[in-house]
Design a protein around this motif. Structure first.
Motif, PDB file in Angstrom:
ATOM      1  N   LEU A  39      -8.258  -2.069   3.094  1.00  0.00           N
ATOM      2  CA  LEU A  39      -7.080  -1.064   3.240  1.00  0.00           C
ATOM      3  C   LEU A  39      -6.649  -0.634   1.867  1.00  0.00           C
ATOM      4  CD1 LEU A  39      -4.986  -2.412   6.383  1.00  0.00           C
ATOM      5  CD2 LEU A  39      -6.398  -0.403   6.233  1.00  0.00           C
ATOM      6  N   LEU A  40      -6.422  -1.760   1.031  1.00  0.00           N
ATOM      7  CA  LEU A  40      -6.155  -1.461  -0.470  1.00  0.00           C
ATOM      8  C   LEU A  40      -6.924  -0.457  -1.073  1.00  0.00           C
ATOM      9  CD1 LEU A  40      -3.825  -1.662  -2.610  1.00  0.00           C
ATOM     10  CD2 LEU A  40      -4.809  -3.824  -3.167  1.00  0.00           C
TER      11      LEU A  40
ATOM     12  N   ILE B 218       1.378  -2.412  -9.463  1.00  0.00           N
ATOM     13  CA  ILE B 218       1.313  -2.895  -7.941  1.00  0.00           C
ATOM     14  C   ILE B 218      -0.169  -3.237  -7.711  1.00  0.00           C
ATOM     15  CG2 ILE B 218       1.282  -1.991  -5.539  1.00  0.00           C
ATOM     16  CD1 ILE B 218       3.676  -0.279  -6.338  1.00  0.00           C
ATOM     17  N   PHE B 219      -1.233  -2.331  -8.266  1.00  0.00           N
ATOM     18  CA  PHE B 219      -2.595  -2.824  -7.976  1.00  0.00           C
ATOM     19  C   PHE B 219      -2.872  -4.008  -8.741  1.00  0.00           C
ATOM     20  CE2 PHE B 219      -7.260  -2.559  -8.478  1.00  0.00           C
ATOM     21  CZ  PHE B 219      -7.594  -2.069  -7.502  1.00  0.00           C
TER      22      PHE B 219
ATOM     23  N   VAL C 219      -8.637   4.454  -3.263  1.00  0.00           N
ATOM     24  CA  VAL C 219      -9.798   5.657  -3.800  1.00  0.00           C
ATOM     25  C   VAL C 219      -9.372   6.984  -3.077  1.00  0.00           C
ATOM     26  CG1 VAL C 219     -12.356   6.210  -3.576  1.00  0.00           C
ATOM     27  CG2 VAL C 219     -11.540   4.004  -3.986  1.00  0.00           C
ATOM     28  N   VAL C 220      -8.819   7.015  -1.981  1.00  0.00           N
ATOM     29  CA  VAL C 220      -8.670   8.272  -1.443  1.00  0.00           C
ATOM     30  C   VAL C 220      -7.448   9.095  -2.000  1.00  0.00           C
ATOM     31  CG1 VAL C 220      -7.730   9.467   0.587  1.00  0.00           C
ATOM     32  CG2 VAL C 220      -9.407   7.573   0.973  1.00  0.00           C
TER      33      VAL C 220
ATOM     34  N   ILE D  45       0.684  -1.292  -0.030  1.00  0.00           N
ATOM     35  CA  ILE D  45      -0.062   0.056   0.034  1.00  0.00           C
ATOM     36  C   ILE D  45       0.793   1.286   0.017  1.00  0.00           C
ATOM     37  CG2 ILE D  45      -1.639   1.586   1.383  1.00  0.00           C
ATOM     38  CD1 ILE D  45      -2.880  -1.239   2.041  1.00  0.00           C
ATOM     39  N   PRO D  46       1.900   1.620   0.694  1.00  0.00           N
ATOM     40  CA  PRO D  46       2.607   2.527   0.912  1.00  0.00           C
ATOM     41  C   PRO D  46       3.397   2.805  -0.490  1.00  0.00           C
ATOM     42  CG  PRO D  46       3.403   1.095   2.501  1.00  0.00           C
ATOM     43  CD  PRO D  46       2.300   0.545   1.918  1.00  0.00           C
ATOM     44  N   PHE D  47       3.895   1.897  -0.986  1.00  0.00           N
ATOM     45  CA  PHE D  47       4.574   1.796  -2.309  1.00  0.00           C
ATOM     46  C   PHE D  47       3.475   2.302  -3.214  1.00  0.00           C
ATOM     47  CE2 PHE D  47       6.980  -1.223   0.205  1.00  0.00           C
ATOM     48  CZ  PHE D  47       8.317  -0.650   0.255  1.00  0.00           C
TER      49      PHE D  47
END
Length: 207
Positions: free
Chosen positions: A86-87, A51-52, A92-93, A33-35
């Motif tokens: 979380l992902l 990554i997604f 989306v945010v 997630i952070p990457f």
């Protein structure tokens, strides 16, 4: 004192042994997630898309391995939906805040977060009242997740090729918004029914 230490070691060992391949794949999605967010912030749209997609593949693989090789665990049942949520939420945010060719509307992100908060608070309240709420997603809940993943994939793809597509993305946002709100209302309805049913059972016992 020795008993407490022994119990702690036993719990730690149990947690370690439950970290099988499906659970490792699940945790890898959280670590990614952070990457993913950093890639979006610095304009590496191809990296963000990769990554997604890879995260989505790990989601499919960990479920298949857990079922096929009987590696389902309690911690996995908890971590898998948490990692997915979380992902999706962070994606989306991020897509509503960063400058990209195709951004998601801020109201869409607020809707998604509000739905999840309402469901989480509702489940916590029912738990405190001693009411068991089945976590298994309904058909409309699964449809909501599918539409959210499809929407994000389309946005990331067109950001990667650098083509604005408001004609496609904006209607898709409204469709996903409508289904997301509907699924949230369904969870609220289920929670109210469970609460009323539990209250009626308690009244019958007291009579």
């Amino acid at each position: 004192m020795n008993t407490n230490i022994s119990n702690a070691i036993t719990r730690a060992f149990a947690s370690y042994t439950s970290m099988n391949i499906p659970n490792i794949l699940t945790i890898s999605r959280v670590i990614a997630i952070p990457f993913f967010i950093i890639a979006l912030m610095y304009g590496y749209n191809g990296v963000a898309l990769a990554i997604f997609v890879i995260s989505g593949m790990t989601d499919a693989f960990d479920g298949f391995i857990a079922r096929a090789y009987h590696q389902r665990t309690t911690i996995g049942a908890f971590l898998d939906p948490l990692a997915d949520k979380l992902l999706l939420t962070s994606t989306v945010v991020s897509l509503s805040l960063v400058s990209v060719p195709n951004a998601l509307p801020l109201w869409f992100a607020v809707t998604l977060i509000s739905r999840d908060i309402i469901i989480t608070v509702g489940i916590a309240a029912l738990f405190m009242l001693g009411v068991k709420f089945p976590i298994a997603p309904s058909i409309i809940g699964k449809l909501t997740t599918f539409l959210q993943v499809a929407l994000i994939s389309i946005v990331l793809f067109y950001n990667y090729i650098g083509t604005p597509r408001p004609d496609l993305i904006r209607p898709f946002c409204w469709i996903t918004f409508a289904v997301t709100v509907s699924s949230g209302l369904e969870y609220v309805y289920r929670g109210i029914r469970l609460f009323n049913s539990n209250s009626e059972n308690i009244e019958r016992r007291e009579q």
